[in-house]
Design a protein around this motif. Structure first.
Motif, PDB file in Angstrom:
ATOM      1  N   GLU A  29       4.909  49.362  12.558  1.00 50.81           N
ATOM      2  CA  GLU A  29       6.185  49.695  13.188  1.00 50.81           C
ATOM      3  C   GLU A  29       7.042  48.447  13.390  1.00 50.81           C
ATOM      4  O   GLU A  29       8.250  48.481  13.153  1.00 50.81           O
ATOM      5  CB  GLU A  29       5.949  50.396  14.528  1.00 50.81           C
ATOM      6  CG  GLU A  29       5.472  51.818  14.404  1.00 50.81           C
ATOM      7  CD  GLU A  29       5.112  52.429  15.748  1.00 50.81           C
ATOM      8  OE1 GLU A  29       5.207  51.730  16.790  1.00 50.81           O
ATOM      9  OE2 GLU A  29       4.720  53.608  15.756  1.00 50.81           O
ATOM     10  N   ASN A  30       6.423  47.354  13.807  1.00 50.76           N
ATOM     11  CA  ASN A  30       7.163  46.098  13.985  1.00 50.76           C
ATOM     12  C   ASN A  30       7.711  45.598  12.660  1.00 50.76           C
ATOM     13  O   ASN A  30       8.846  45.109  12.593  1.00 50.76           O
ATOM     14  CB  ASN A  30       6.267  45.038  14.632  1.00 50.76           C
ATOM     15  CG  ASN A  30       6.015  45.314  16.094  1.00 50.76           C
ATOM     16  OD1 ASN A  30       6.768  46.041  16.734  1.00 50.76           O
ATOM     17  ND2 ASN A  30       4.944  44.744  16.635  1.00 50.76           N
ATOM     18  N   ARG A  31       6.917  45.704  11.607  1.00 52.24           N
ATOM     19  CA  ARG A  31       7.388  45.289  10.277  1.00 52.24           C
ATOM     20  C   ARG A  31       8.550  46.156   9.815  1.00 52.24           C
ATOM     21  O   ARG A  31       9.505  45.676   9.216  1.00 52.24           O
ATOM     22  CB  ARG A  31       6.254  45.354   9.259  1.00 52.24           C
ATOM     23  CG  ARG A  31       5.308  44.203   9.343  1.00 52.24           C
ATOM     24  CD  ARG A  31       4.311  44.248   8.217  1.00 52.24           C
ATOM     25  NE  ARG A  31       3.343  43.172   8.353  1.00 52.24           N
ATOM     26  CZ  ARG A  31       2.248  43.080   7.650  1.00 52.24           C
ATOM     27  NH1 ARG A  31       1.956  44.001   6.749  1.00 52.24           N
ATOM     28  NH2 ARG A  31       1.426  42.071   7.828  1.00 52.24           N
ATOM     29  N   GLU A  32       8.467  47.450  10.089  1.00 50.43           N
ATOM     30  CA  GLU A  32       9.545  48.367   9.690  1.00 50.43           C
ATOM     31  C   GLU A  32      10.836  48.051  10.451  1.00 50.43           C
ATOM     32  O   GLU A  32      11.923  48.069   9.881  1.00 50.43           O
ATOM     33  CB  GLU A  32       9.123  49.818   9.944  1.00 50.43           C
ATOM     34  CG  GLU A  32      10.149  50.844   9.559  1.00 50.43           C
ATOM     35  CD  GLU A  32      10.496  50.838   8.090  1.00 50.43           C
ATOM     36  OE1 GLU A  32      11.642  51.235   7.766  1.00 50.43           O
ATOM     37  OE2 GLU A  32       9.664  50.437   7.274  1.00 50.43           O
ATOM     38  N   LYS A  33      10.714  47.734  11.737  1.00 52.16           N
ATOM     39  CA  LYS A  33      11.894  47.357  12.523  1.00 52.16           C
ATOM     40  C   LYS A  33      12.508  46.075  11.982  1.00 52.16           C
ATOM     41  O   LYS A  33      13.732  45.965  11.858  1.00 52.16           O
ATOM     42  CB  LYS A  33      11.521  47.179  13.991  1.00 52.16           C
ATOM     43  CG  LYS A  33      11.263  48.462  14.725  1.00 52.16           C
ATOM     44  CD  LYS A  33      10.864  48.187  16.164  1.00 52.16           C
ATOM     45  CE  LYS A  33      10.457  49.461  16.875  1.00 52.16           C
ATOM     46  NZ  LYS A  33       9.983  49.195  18.243  1.00 52.16           N
ATOM     47  N   GLU A  34      11.675  45.111  11.650  1.00 52.98           N
ATOM     48  CA  GLU A  34      12.162  43.845  11.096  1.00 52.98           C
ATOM     49  C   GLU A  34      12.823  44.060   9.738  1.00 52.98           C
ATOM     50  O   GLU A  34      13.870  43.489   9.450  1.00 52.98           O
ATOM     51  CB  GLU A  34      10.999  42.855  10.971  1.00 52.98           C
ATOM     52  CG  GLU A  34      11.410  41.466  10.588  1.00 52.98           C
ATOM     53  CD  GLU A  34      12.217  40.754  11.650  1.00 52.98           C
ATOM     54  OE1 GLU A  34      13.043  39.906  11.273  1.00 52.98           O
ATOM     55  OE2 GLU A  34      12.041  41.037  12.841  1.00 52.98           O
ATOM     56  N   ARG A  35      12.237  44.913   8.909  1.00 52.88           N
ATOM     57  CA  ARG A  35      12.822  45.214   7.600  1.00 52.88           C
ATOM     58  C   ARG A  35      14.161  45.903   7.755  1.00 52.88           C
ATOM     59  O   ARG A  35      15.121  45.582   7.058  1.00 52.88           O
ATOM     60  CB  ARG A  35      11.876  46.090   6.777  1.00 52.88           C
ATOM     61  CG  ARG A  35      12.321  46.249   5.320  1.00 52.88           C
ATOM     62  CD  ARG A  35      11.680  47.441   4.651  1.00 52.88           C
ATOM     63  NE  ARG A  35      11.998  48.706   5.271  1.00 52.88           N
ATOM     64  CZ  ARG A  35      13.170  49.336   5.166  1.00 52.88           C
ATOM     65  NH1 ARG A  35      14.146  48.813   4.472  1.00 52.88           N
ATOM     66  NH2 ARG A  35      13.367  50.496   5.747  1.00 52.88           N
ATOM     67  N   ALA A  36      14.263  46.831   8.692  1.00 51.30           N
ATOM     68  CA  ALA A  36      15.523  47.534   8.932  1.00 51.30           C
ATOM     69  C   ALA A  36      16.603  46.566   9.428  1.00 51.30           C
ATOM     70  O   ALA A  36      17.768  46.663   9.025  1.00 51.30           O
ATOM     71  CB  ALA A  36      15.324  48.660   9.935  1.00 51.30           C
ATOM     72  N   LYS A  38      16.741  43.297   8.765  1.00 47.30           N
ATOM     73  CA  LYS A  38      17.138  42.476   7.623  1.00 47.30           C
ATOM     74  C   LYS A  38      18.026  43.256   6.656  1.00 47.30           C
ATOM     75  O   LYS A  38      18.964  42.712   6.083  1.00 47.30           O
ATOM     76  CB  LYS A  38      15.902  41.947   6.887  1.00 47.30           C
ATOM     77  CG  LYS A  38      15.185  40.859   7.637  1.00 47.30           C
ATOM     78  CD  LYS A  38      13.978  40.368   6.869  1.00 47.30           C
ATOM     79  CE  LYS A  38      13.245  39.290   7.641  1.00 47.30           C
ATOM     80  NZ  LYS A  38      12.077  38.788   6.920  1.00 47.30           N
ATOM     81  N   GLU A  39      17.738  44.529   6.477  1.00 44.27           N
ATOM     82  CA  GLU A  39      18.550  45.372   5.597  1.00 44.27           C
ATOM     83  C   GLU A  39      19.965  45.520   6.148  1.00 44.27           C
ATOM     84  O   GLU A  39      20.937  45.486   5.395  1.00 44.27           O
ATOM     85  CB  GLU A  39      17.891  46.749   5.432  1.00 44.27           C
ATOM     86  CG  GLU A  39      18.625  47.696   4.541  1.00 44.27           C
ATOM     87  CD  GLU A  39      18.618  47.298   3.076  1.00 44.27           C
ATOM     88  OE1 GLU A  39      19.486  47.791   2.334  1.00 44.27           O
ATOM     89  OE2 GLU A  39      17.770  46.488   2.675  1.00 44.27           O
ATOM     90  N   ALA A  40      20.098  45.672   7.452  1.00 42.55           N
ATOM     91  CA  ALA A  40      21.420  45.785   8.065  1.00 42.55           C
ATOM     92  C   ALA A  40      22.209  44.489   7.885  1.00 42.55           C
ATOM     93  O   ALA A  40      23.413  44.523   7.583  1.00 42.55           O
ATOM     94  CB  ALA A  40      21.292  46.122   9.546  1.00 42.55           C
ATOM     95  N   VAL A  41      21.538  43.357   8.028  1.00 45.22           N
ATOM     96  CA  VAL A  41      22.199  42.067   7.820  1.00 45.22           C
ATOM     97  C   VAL A  41      22.619  41.917   6.361  1.00 45.22           C
ATOM     98  O   VAL A  41      23.721  41.449   6.064  1.00 45.22           O
ATOM     99  CB  VAL A  41      21.269  40.908   8.265  1.00 45.22           C
ATOM    100  CG1 VAL A  41      21.815  39.562   7.809  1.00 45.22           C
ATOM    101  CG2 VAL A  41      21.078  40.933   9.766  1.00 45.22           C
ATOM    102  N   ARG A  42      21.762  42.342   5.438  1.00 49.11           N
ATOM    103  CA  ARG A  42      22.092  42.247   4.009  1.00 49.11           C
ATOM    104  C   ARG A  42      23.288  43.135   3.669  1.00 49.11           C
ATOM    105  O   ARG A  42      24.177  42.732   2.917  1.00 49.11           O
ATOM    106  CB  ARG A  42      20.890  42.636   3.153  1.00 49.11           C
ATOM    107  CG  ARG A  42      21.098  42.360   1.660  1.00 49.11           C
ATOM    108  CD  ARG A  42      20.025  42.999   0.814  1.00 49.11           C
ATOM    109  NE  ARG A  42      20.045  44.437   0.870  1.00 49.11           N
ATOM    110  CZ  ARG A  42      20.940  45.211   0.249  1.00 49.11           C
ATOM    111  NH1 ARG A  42      21.910  44.674  -0.449  1.00 49.11           N
ATOM    112  NH2 ARG A  42      20.871  46.521   0.325  1.00 49.11           N
TER     113      ARG A  42
END
Length: 106
Positions: A29-36, A38-42
């Motif tokens: 879940e923490n990895r998914e939050k971090e990925r989301a 980073k995706e928003a920043v991208r």
């Protein structure tokens, strides 16, 4: 072995296994939050890049138009060709982004 000893013997490995799965789930879940995040920043970065390209083309168009109005500038065909090319690229980019938007809707 009595029943209480059997229940305790079976519950300890189950508890440990459950705890391990809980840790793994939390980590995922923490990895998914971090990925989301980073995706928003991208996505924001891509949006700003597209806007800056549009601004650069608009500035180039304005500069070329202004220089072409100066009587002593003696603009050659290269400036006019570059202006036409910039306008074509601008419209091509706009058409592409419109198509991507429509495809995202449907």
């Amino acid at each position: 072995m009595d029943i209480s000893a059997l229940v305790i013997a079976l519950s300890i490995p189950s508890g440990i296994t459950g705890f391990c799965f809980w840790l793994l789930e939390r980590k995922m879940e923490n990895r998914e939050k971090e990925r989301a995040k980073k995706e928003a920043v991208r996505e924001k970065q891509e949006f700003l890049i597209v806007k800056s390209i549009g601004a650069a083309i608009a500035l180039g168009e304005a500069t070329a138009e202004a220089v072409s109005r100066i009587p002593d500038a003696h603009c050659n065909g290269d400036m006019h060709a570059a202006l036409i090319y910039a306008r074509n690229v601008k419209h091509e980019q706009k058409d592409f982004l419109t198509q991507q938007g429509i495809e995202a809707i449907f």
